[in-house]
Design a protein around this motif. Sequence first.
Motif, short mmCIF file in Angstrom:
data_model
loop_
_atom_site.label_atom_id
_atom_site.label_comp_id
_atom_site.label_asym_id
_atom_site.label_seq_id
_atom_site.Cartn_x
_atom_site.Cartn_y
_atom_site.Cartn_z
N VAL A 144 10.95 71.19 42.49
CA VAL A 144 9.69 70.83 41.84
C VAL A 144 9.78 69.42 41.28
O VAL A 144 8.82 68.63 41.38
CB VAL A 144 9.35 71.85 40.73
CG1 VAL A 144 8.13 71.40 39.94
CG2 VAL A 144 9.11 73.23 41.34
N ALA B 156 0.70 69.04 42.47
CA ALA B 156 0.90 70.46 42.73
C ALA B 156 1.65 71.11 41.57
O ALA B 156 2.56 70.52 40.98
CB ALA B 156 1.68 70.66 44.03
N GLU C 186 2.67 76.19 43.33
CA GLU C 186 2.21 75.63 44.60
C GLU C 186 3.35 75.00 45.38
O GLU C 186 3.41 75.12 46.61
CB GLU C 186 1.10 74.61 44.34
CG GLU C 186 -0.20 75.22 43.88
CD GLU C 186 -1.20 74.20 43.40
OE1 GLU C 186 -2.41 74.44 43.54
OE2 GLU C 186 -0.77 73.13 42.88
N VAL C 187 4.27 74.34 44.69
CA VAL C 187 5.44 73.77 45.38
C VAL C 187 6.27 74.87 46.02
O VAL C 187 6.64 74.80 47.20
CB VAL C 187 6.30 72.94 44.41
CG1 VAL C 187 7.59 72.48 45.10
CG2 VAL C 187 5.53 71.73 43.88
N ARG D 95 15.33 75.67 42.22
CA ARG D 95 13.87 75.60 42.32
C ARG D 95 13.31 74.48 41.44
O ARG D 95 12.36 73.79 41.80
CB ARG D 95 13.25 76.94 41.93
CG ARG D 95 13.55 78.11 42.86
CD ARG D 95 12.94 79.38 42.28
NE ARG D 95 13.08 80.55 43.15
CZ ARG D 95 14.13 81.36 43.15
NH1 ARG D 95 15.16 81.12 42.35
NH2 ARG D 95 14.16 82.41 43.96
N GLY E 167 5.32 61.95 49.39
CA GLY E 167 5.32 63.37 49.05
C GLY E 167 6.14 64.18 50.02
O GLY E 167 6.60 63.67 51.05
N LEU E 168 6.34 65.45 49.68
CA LEU E 168 7.04 66.37 50.57
C LEU E 168 6.13 66.76 51.72
O LEU E 168 4.94 67.00 51.54
CB LEU E 168 7.46 67.62 49.81
CG LEU E 168 8.64 67.49 48.85
CD1 LEU E 168 8.88 68.80 48.13
CD2 LEU E 168 9.89 67.06 49.60
N VAL F 134 3.09 69.12 50.40
CA VAL F 134 2.87 69.37 48.98
C VAL F 134 1.98 68.25 48.43
O VAL F 134 2.39 67.09 48.42
CB VAL F 134 4.20 69.41 48.20
CG1 VAL F 134 3.93 69.59 46.71
CG2 VAL F 134 5.09 70.54 48.72
N ALA G 160 9.24 66.97 44.14
CA ALA G 160 7.84 66.88 44.54
C ALA G 160 7.07 65.96 43.59
O ALA G 160 6.28 65.11 44.03
CB ALA G 160 7.21 68.27 44.58
N GLU G 161 7.32 66.11 42.30
CA GLU G 161 6.64 65.26 41.33
C GLU G 161 7.10 63.81 41.43
O GLU G 161 6.27 62.88 41.35
CB GLU G 161 6.91 65.80 39.92
CG GLU G 161 6.31 67.17 39.66
CD GLU G 161 6.74 67.77 38.33
OE1 GLU G 161 7.67 67.20 37.70
OE2 GLU G 161 6.17 68.79 37.92
N ARG H 223 4.15 74.10 39.87
CA ARG H 223 5.42 74.70 40.29
C ARG H 223 5.17 75.81 41.30
O ARG H 223 5.86 75.90 42.32
CB ARG H 223 6.17 75.24 39.07
CG ARG H 223 7.51 75.91 39.40
CD ARG H 223 8.14 76.51 38.15
NE ARG H 223 9.40 77.18 38.45
CZ ARG H 223 10.60 76.62 38.38
NH1 ARG H 223 10.70 75.35 38.02
NH2 ARG H 223 11.69 77.31 38.67
N MET I 41 10.66 73.09 54.07
CA MET I 41 9.25 73.15 53.70
C MET I 41 8.39 73.66 54.85
O MET I 41 8.58 73.29 56.01
CB MET I 41 8.76 71.78 53.25
CG MET I 41 9.59 71.14 52.13
SD MET I 41 9.80 72.22 50.68
CE MET I 41 8.09 72.39 50.14
#
Length: 262
Positions: free
Chosen positions: A210, A121, A125-126, A206, A222-223, A117, A213-214, A123, A113
Amino acid sequence: MPLSAEALTTADRAADLLWTAWTAGDVIDELPEDLRPYDHAAGWAIQQRVGERAGPGYGWKIAATSAPSQAVIGIGTPLPGRLFDRFRFEPGDTLPFGGLHMRVVEAEFAFRMAADVPAGASREEVLAAVAGLHLAIEVPDSRLRDYPRAGSSQLLADVACAGQFVLGPEVPDWQGIELSTAGTALWINGERAAVGNGAEVMGDPRTALVWLAEELAHLGTGLRAGEIVTTGSTTPVPPISAGDAVRAEFGPHGSVEISFSS
């Protein structure tokens, strides 16, 4: 919802048991009934307290992003687990085999990263927060003897079967690569042991990033910039033995090699 003081004390006691087993190379049958988490909030609280004992972390793994890996640990949902500095290795290293319980190896795509994130956010944006894509090998492990029947909350407490991790080379121009069709293979002692592709990881690595992140936002964290996210096994998970030499191949993108102590 914040946990009560009693729940936090229970989480600390459970973390003590898991961390003692981890550092001793032992396993426990399962967490005692009075310490066992029965939902993900309780399992996450225990994982956080294991992290306090393990020391600095540098990123995340995602367990059970493919059908074969879900079958190994007996669950049907991905789980996040912290990656700890003390269990990180480099390509070409000889990893300690003694104390491993699961004794399997995984070929994975890992993201590095570039930026934090934020919660909520998109997809896009991640993915825009990614600095690079790397090839990787994960050696998952569990402190629970009967991990295929432990259940997702107990496995979340057990850091989602986190073990050893090796970050390999960066993949140039990864944004233009169709990762779902990127072929992978694991070779053990010169013999091909497993084949797969990026589609094994929730359809595309990918998508796994995502999802993480969620999920981390849902769990209250968060990341962060600089963190590594390894997205899960791209092949069925072959067994390993003491002294094995392992090579994870990622087609034209390169390979990662390690070995295990005798």
